[in-house]
Design a protein around this motif. Structure first.
Motif, PDB file in Angstrom:
ATOM      1  N   GLY A 227      -6.267  47.790  90.102  1.00 21.09           N
ATOM      2  CA  GLY A 227      -5.707  47.329  91.361  1.00 21.09           C
ATOM      3  C   GLY A 227      -5.964  48.299  92.494  1.00 21.09           C
ATOM      4  N   ARG A 228      -5.893  49.604  92.207  1.00 20.37           N
ATOM      5  CA  ARG A 228      -6.138  50.606  93.243  1.00 20.37           C
ATOM      6  C   ARG A 228      -7.586  50.583  93.720  1.00 20.37           C
TER       7      ARG A 228
ATOM      8  N   ASP B 222      -4.217  41.325  87.950  1.00 20.37           N
ATOM      9  CA  ASP B 222      -3.337  40.372  87.279  1.00 20.37           C
ATOM     10  C   ASP B 222      -4.089  39.154  86.762  1.00 20.37           C
TER      11      ASP B 222
ATOM     12  N   ARG C 277      -4.369  48.273  84.439  1.00 20.38           N
ATOM     13  CA  ARG C 277      -4.254  47.292  85.526  1.00 20.38           C
ATOM     14  C   ARG C 277      -3.951  47.988  86.860  1.00 20.38           C
ATOM     15  N   GLN C 278      -3.105  49.006  86.827  1.00 22.23           N
ATOM     16  CA  GLN C 278      -2.792  49.736  88.047  1.00 22.23           C
ATOM     17  C   GLN C 278      -4.043  50.395  88.622  1.00 22.23           C
ATOM     18  N   ARG C 279      -4.848  51.001  87.754  1.00 23.32           N
ATOM     19  CA  ARG C 279      -6.070  51.661  88.223  1.00 23.32           C
ATOM     20  C   ARG C 279      -7.050  50.645  88.798  1.00 23.32           C
TER      21      ARG C 279
ATOM     22  N   VAL D 194       2.072  59.477  90.387  1.00 22.37           N
ATOM     23  CA  VAL D 194       2.424  58.235  89.714  1.00 22.37           C
ATOM     24  C   VAL D 194       2.211  58.257  88.205  1.00 22.37           C
ATOM     25  N   ASP D 195       1.516  59.246  87.668  1.00 22.86           N
ATOM     26  CA  ASP D 195       1.259  59.260  86.237  1.00 22.86           C
ATOM     27  C   ASP D 195       2.333  60.015  85.473  1.00 22.86           C
TER      28      ASP D 195
ATOM     29  N   ARG E   8      -1.256  50.491  82.676  1.00 20.08           N
ATOM     30  CA  ARG E   8      -1.811  51.567  83.487  1.00 20.08           C
ATOM     31  C   ARG E   8      -3.249  51.244  83.896  1.00 20.08           C
TER      32      ARG E   8
END
Length: 330
Positions: A233-234, A240, A229-231, A107-108, A227
């Motif tokens: 979230g994981r 958000d 935020r994605q980390r 994904v990166d 990015r």
């Protein structure tokens, strides 16, 4: 090599962290140093610290801007350094420069992945290729390649992708181990060591994104915020609901903690490394956490990447790996 006085050393990544402290301690022992970094400003700070410490008579330090992932830039650095120090041989090569980033193959961003790999592995390979003739011209010489605990444990825990940095550090470890026999057969007066630090208090957490993005700005870009935020979230958090300013503050705090709350300072790490070189140890683990992690992985390699193993490691080693992972290495 029991004494560094009167010797000539090259240190990559000399602007901050372990590279800076290696330069300071080498200079203090009367060893001349040529360092490179992508930041001239940081290297000038290193020179100022060396000057304040006191430069012994006959020793000198020079700074050269160079990206270690660029072979032509390293060749230029070599030629400038040898000319500036009026030397035709090199006694010590510290391939120390490194960055974190590009965690996931899936994904990166590919460019960031390859940038991280090319600095951390390519910088070591090109460094040895570029300076080997000068090392062989010396009566005695030593190559010191910086790997990491991620050179024997390719993880930062079950919630963080960490492929670029870990792959590069495994490559550095294997390359250096193979060099032991290669040098013994073909250049026995040249020794080599692989350095595997644990959590050392350096600015890698803040500097890596600057190197990758080509900026000196501490403010995260919109892409970097996304990015982050994605980390987050994981890791099971509602990213958000977190304002941009709060994410910026979280990243800054994690960089501060990585630098200031580490179990070992960069200066202490540099001392361990230099003592290891003097003792001609080919394998230099740096930090109690590195020694403990090494023992844990060796004791249970089949389960080294299972969540249960991580829980034991985090407890016994004392790393706050999730905090480190979200900024320093990804």
């Amino acid at each position: 090599m029991k004494d560094f006085a009167g010797k000539f050393a090259v240190v990559t990544g000399g602007g901050t962290g372990m590279g800076r402290e290696l330069a300071r301690q080498l200079i203090a022992e009367g060893c001349s140093v040529a360092m490179c970094d992508v930041s001239d400003r940081n290297m000038q700070e290193t020179i100022a610290l060396c000057t304040a410490d006191g430069v012994p008579q006959g020793a000198r330090i020079t700074a050269h801007v160079a990206d270690v992932s660029d072979e032509a830039a390293l060749v230029r650095f070599r030629d400038e350094a040898m000319a500036a120090h009026e030397m035709d041989r090199l006694h010590l090569l510290f391939n120390n420069a490194g960055i974190g980033g590009g965690g996931s193959m899936v994904v990166d961003d590919r460019a960031e992945w390859e940038r991280t790999f090319n600095v951390c592995w390519g910088g070591v390979y090109y460094g040895v290729r570029t300076f080997l003739p000068a090392l062989m011209a010396a009566d005695e010489a030593h190559i010191v390649n910086t790997s990491s605990v991620n050179g024997f444990w390719a993880s930062l825990g079950p919630h963080v992708s960490h492929t670029a940095y870990a792959a590069a550090k495994f490559a550095v470890k294997g390359f250096t181990e193979a060099l032991i026999t290669d040098l013994r057969l073909n250049a026995p007066h040249v020794k080599c060591s692989v350095v595997m630090p644990g959590h050392i208090g350096t600015a890698i957490a803040g500097n890596s994104r600057k190197v990758i993005r080509g900026t000196e700005d501490d403010t995260l870009s919109p892409e970097e915020l996304a990015r982050a935020r994605q980390r987050i979230g994981r890791m099971g958090m509602d990213a958000d609901a977190i304002p941009d300013s709060a994410i910026q503050a979280m990243m800054a705090e994690q960089a501060r903690r990585f630098l200031e709350d580490a179990p070992m300072t960069a200066a202490a790490a540099a001392t361990v490394i230099l003592d290891g070189v003097k003792a001609e140890r080919w394998r230099i683990l740096v930090g109690d956490d590195a020694h403990r992690m090494d023992a844990l992985v060796r004791a249970d390699p089949e389960n080294a990447y299972e969540p249960a193993f991580f829980e034991v490691l985090a407890k016994e080693v004392g790393w706050q790996l999730n905090g480190i992972a979200s900024n320093a290495r990804d």
